[in-house]
Enzyme design. Sequence first.
Site, PDB file in Angstrom:
ATOM      1  N   TYR A 355       0.846  -1.177   0.000  1.00  0.00           N
ATOM      2  CA  TYR A 355       0.000   0.000   0.000  1.00  0.00           C
ATOM      3  C   TYR A 355       0.883   1.228   0.000  1.00  0.00           C
ATOM      4  O   TYR A 355       1.926   1.258   0.656  1.00  0.00           O
ATOM      5  CB  TYR A 355      -0.843   0.063   1.277  1.00  0.00           C
ATOM      6  CG  TYR A 355      -1.935  -0.955   1.351  1.00  0.00           C
ATOM      7  CD1 TYR A 355      -1.694  -2.219   1.863  1.00  0.00           C
ATOM      8  CD2 TYR A 355      -3.219  -0.648   0.918  1.00  0.00           C
ATOM      9  CE1 TYR A 355      -2.710  -3.149   1.940  1.00  0.00           C
ATOM     10  CE2 TYR A 355      -4.238  -1.566   1.002  1.00  0.00           C
ATOM     11  CZ  TYR A 355      -3.980  -2.818   1.513  1.00  0.00           C
ATOM     12  OH  TYR A 355      -4.979  -3.736   1.601  1.00  0.00           O
ATOM     13  N   HIS A 363      -5.792   2.292  -2.546  1.00  0.00           N
ATOM     14  CA  HIS A 363      -5.986   0.860  -2.747  1.00  0.00           C
ATOM     15  C   HIS A 363      -4.615   0.223  -2.919  1.00  0.00           C
ATOM     16  O   HIS A 363      -3.702   0.836  -3.450  1.00  0.00           O
ATOM     17  CB  HIS A 363      -6.814   0.626  -4.009  1.00  0.00           C
ATOM     18  CG  HIS A 363      -8.210   1.148  -3.885  1.00  0.00           C
ATOM     19  ND1 HIS A 363      -9.193   0.482  -3.188  1.00  0.00           N
ATOM     20  CD2 HIS A 363      -8.777   2.280  -4.336  1.00  0.00           C
ATOM     21  CE1 HIS A 363     -10.305   1.184  -3.246  1.00  0.00           C
ATOM     22  NE2 HIS A 363     -10.096   2.283  -3.932  1.00  0.00           N
ATOM     23  N   LYS A 402      -4.836  -4.769  -9.058  1.00  0.00           N
ATOM     24  CA  LYS A 402      -3.479  -4.746  -8.540  1.00  0.00           C
ATOM     25  C   LYS A 402      -2.553  -5.304  -9.602  1.00  0.00           C
ATOM     26  O   LYS A 402      -2.994  -5.906 -10.570  1.00  0.00           O
ATOM     27  CB  LYS A 402      -3.379  -5.618  -7.287  1.00  0.00           C
ATOM     28  CG  LYS A 402      -4.295  -5.129  -6.198  1.00  0.00           C
ATOM     29  CD  LYS A 402      -4.110  -5.931  -4.943  1.00  0.00           C
ATOM     30  CE  LYS A 402      -5.320  -5.826  -4.047  1.00  0.00           C
ATOM     31  NZ  LYS A 402      -5.915  -4.495  -3.957  1.00  0.00           N
TER      32      LYS A 402
END
EC number: 4.6.1.16
Lengths: 451, 487
Positions: A355, A363, A402
Amino acid sequence: MAEAVFHPPRRKRRVFESYEAPFPVDVGGKDFRVCQAEIINNNVIVRNPEDIEQLYNKGYFGKGILSRSRPVFSISDPVLVAKWKGVNTNMPIITSQKYQRRVQWARSVLQEQGLDDGSVTKILDNYTKPLGLPFSKGDGAEQTGASCSRASPNTENTELCEPSSGREDPEGQNGGSEKEGDAAMDSGSGSKDQEKGDSREMAAGSCQRDPPVYCGCEVKQSPEQRAWEVMDSRECAPEYVLVQEEEEGSSCPEDDSTRVQENLVKKEVLICRKNPFRIFEYLQLSLEEAFFLVYALGCLSIYYGEEPLSIVKLWEVFSEVKPDFKTTYMAYHYFRGKGWVPKVGLKYGTDLLLYRKGPPFYHASYSVIAELVDDNFEGSLRRPLSWMSLSGLNRTTANASKELMLCYLIRPSDMTAEEMSTPECMKRIKVQELIVTRWVSSRERSEQDEF
Amino acid sequence: GQKDFRPDGSARQAERLRRCCEEQWRLLSEERPERPGNLVKAEWKPEQGIVELKSPAGKFWHTMGFSERGKQCLLPEEALYLLECGSVQLFYRDLPLSIQEAYETLLCQEAMSLSHYQVFSHLKQLGYIVLRFDPSTVPSPYERQLNLESHCKSSGKHHRKRRRSSSPRLHEKKHKVSGDLPEAEGTSNKDEDDCGDSIPMDEKPLSVQPKESDAGSAEGESMPVPLGIGQKDSLSFSSSQAGDHKEGSTGTHAPRWDFTTITFPNVAPDQPCTHLSAPDNRLLPENVLGREVDAASWCTRINQKQEKLSRKERKQRERESRYKSSVNADQEVRHCSNWQEYKALLERRRQQRVWKRPSHLWDQAVTPLLRPEEVTSPAALLQQISVLQPSHILDGASRLQEDPEAMKIDFNVYQADAVSKFKKTNPGKPHVRMCVRSFDEQIPSLRALKQVTYLSGDVPLVFALVDHGEITFYSLKEFKLPVDVNH
């Protein structure tokens, strides 16, 4: 050869927290605080509420054991809190049923201690008796029973009445002056004798009256309970809760009731009582987080029993608990050294989630798998992946917005086991980061390709 | 309608499936009419593993095929593809090959298996130009640095004028970061040429760095020209300056003098020391004699001038005198007989003032990395704790090249919109290179990845994974997570 492009992380739309500091250390070395943790059953636990706050707020270390991440456990029922919006209080609001359950639990604890039913009932009744005036709907701030939220005049400690959750603001905003002769004070002064035989939770309450050193617990007979009394005075403070109950023999006709029924209206009121079975939430640190705090920052001491452990010892102990600890730790340390916040990647099938700044703000950007290889760039992999598995992992990672990262830790072949027995071996380890990306061959896409 | 996800044993489903299959067979078996005039005739030559054209090539000749001994030829995959497109007619032993036969016949080589062909065909259909990879066409890092690529391209032209700024690499730049760190940042190509390639500087072979992190491995290539390496690595925070890396310029020598025994007289006005003892002969040059002296008379003659301070200076002095006091007023300081002791005193005081260091952490062989009193900013803090060193994908890759097990690159792929400018004889730098692999293989080890990335030069590499006709592409790219300090 092209390098992967860095995509800046997306900020979360609604951020409820403010950023304090990247680490629980003050730059400049003033007011350096060393927090304490213990090893219990191969887990690293922090119990001191101030330490918990420090460690979580500055760097997002750890996880509350009763919460999703930030330790915010409270037995308060949000539905009731919404219902009793008018009442200005920080105390948890719970149903009568829930409260009774706790009374039952406290009862069974006392019974285990061998007290007879009569004494148990007496103790419980005394401990759980109502304090201050009951709250009704429509009561203003004046009747918040400030009595029960204030410290007794016997002690100076004004923070005792904080609810167990991590809420910072003291109850001081409950206005009103202390009311003399109220139930809280009475129970305070008068019950010292009775509370000597209490269970640990309630004896904890008696700590409030005496100076913290003379914890009512000390006069207890059973020695095994002494072992539990490592808490500091803050933890000994009783938890005050507001229990929603039906008032018997209501005598406040002007109050509006929640249920509009005709004559026999059973009014619901909030009664302040002490929680006889208090649950404390602790902060659990992962092995990597704990080691980082000790080794990289020096702001944590980890105790096993009474003994604080040295860095080398911790390195050894943690490696025994988790065989791949060194690998995952090195990756953790590397990313922390870059100012990112790594958290556990269990939910995504990887080792770490990175993070930026902290979970509340952005996010997670990267999902990382760490592998240790030698300087021929080969090694026995922790997670040997086929293209098929990589494909699946990439898919789930991409679905969560991600990027999948492989982090190789390259160790020189002449590094001995002895050298690896201290964390200083990291100085000779190199880190190779790789990003897995999917290339889309269809022509429309290739124009925008980052190649 | 709705998709069926699994067999449910019903007759209706079976019937639907049967009809679908039938339809598909019917489509496949349809004859594709082509004008015979347009069909190029070609013959399969199994001994050479190529296809020879028997009639002149069509439009496809722009991007496919090659000439050999005066004849126009096609590689097996090209021929098969064109056959499927209906552009050529393939013959073997005077008989035309069906598509099925062609698949079986042409794709029996190691270089061009079915999966390879499927990738080839997939990309061709999307319009890419796909050529086989030839390692000899990849310029070596050395050549790249000298921009020989541009010379290859513009063969016959004059050498471009090399400006001074374009050869910074001829200076041997000693870089501080340990070991091999090519220019990870891509483009600091200061060349004015428009080769425009971002030159990944190769590591050790090209410089005479004394320190070798890949200790023990002999240099693969001994380049005559010492070329400097990656000038910048702004992302590296690691304090990787190992002591032995420095040239020894800052080495600590044992001092020749024991300063604890040499006294220096203090003739300041507030500490008059008038008796000066004879200095040690060893401290004096040869022809100089020293003797003891009573400097009292001299002392009256020095410090004569009244220091005249400007008004500003006086004001400042006044202010300071409120808060400052003479360091010599401190008794403990007076007990210090030299700087060493004074510094030790300062250290002790600082420690007492700051915090109590837990002994189980600090009185040990391994202590915490952070010294909080030494860092004044978050960036400095990160620097203190960053002990791991970065590595680049190409580090150490050159010495892996002799490995016979190394992965091979299969194709060079050029973009479709480059078709008009495409020259078969000089295709230029591909858009990407492809490695064809199978889905159930393990992903390449870091070692294999380094080998093949190096082999690919400065062209990105993509892995094409084939799974029963389905193709997916992945790449594993070098990355450096940036440091995040300013939150």
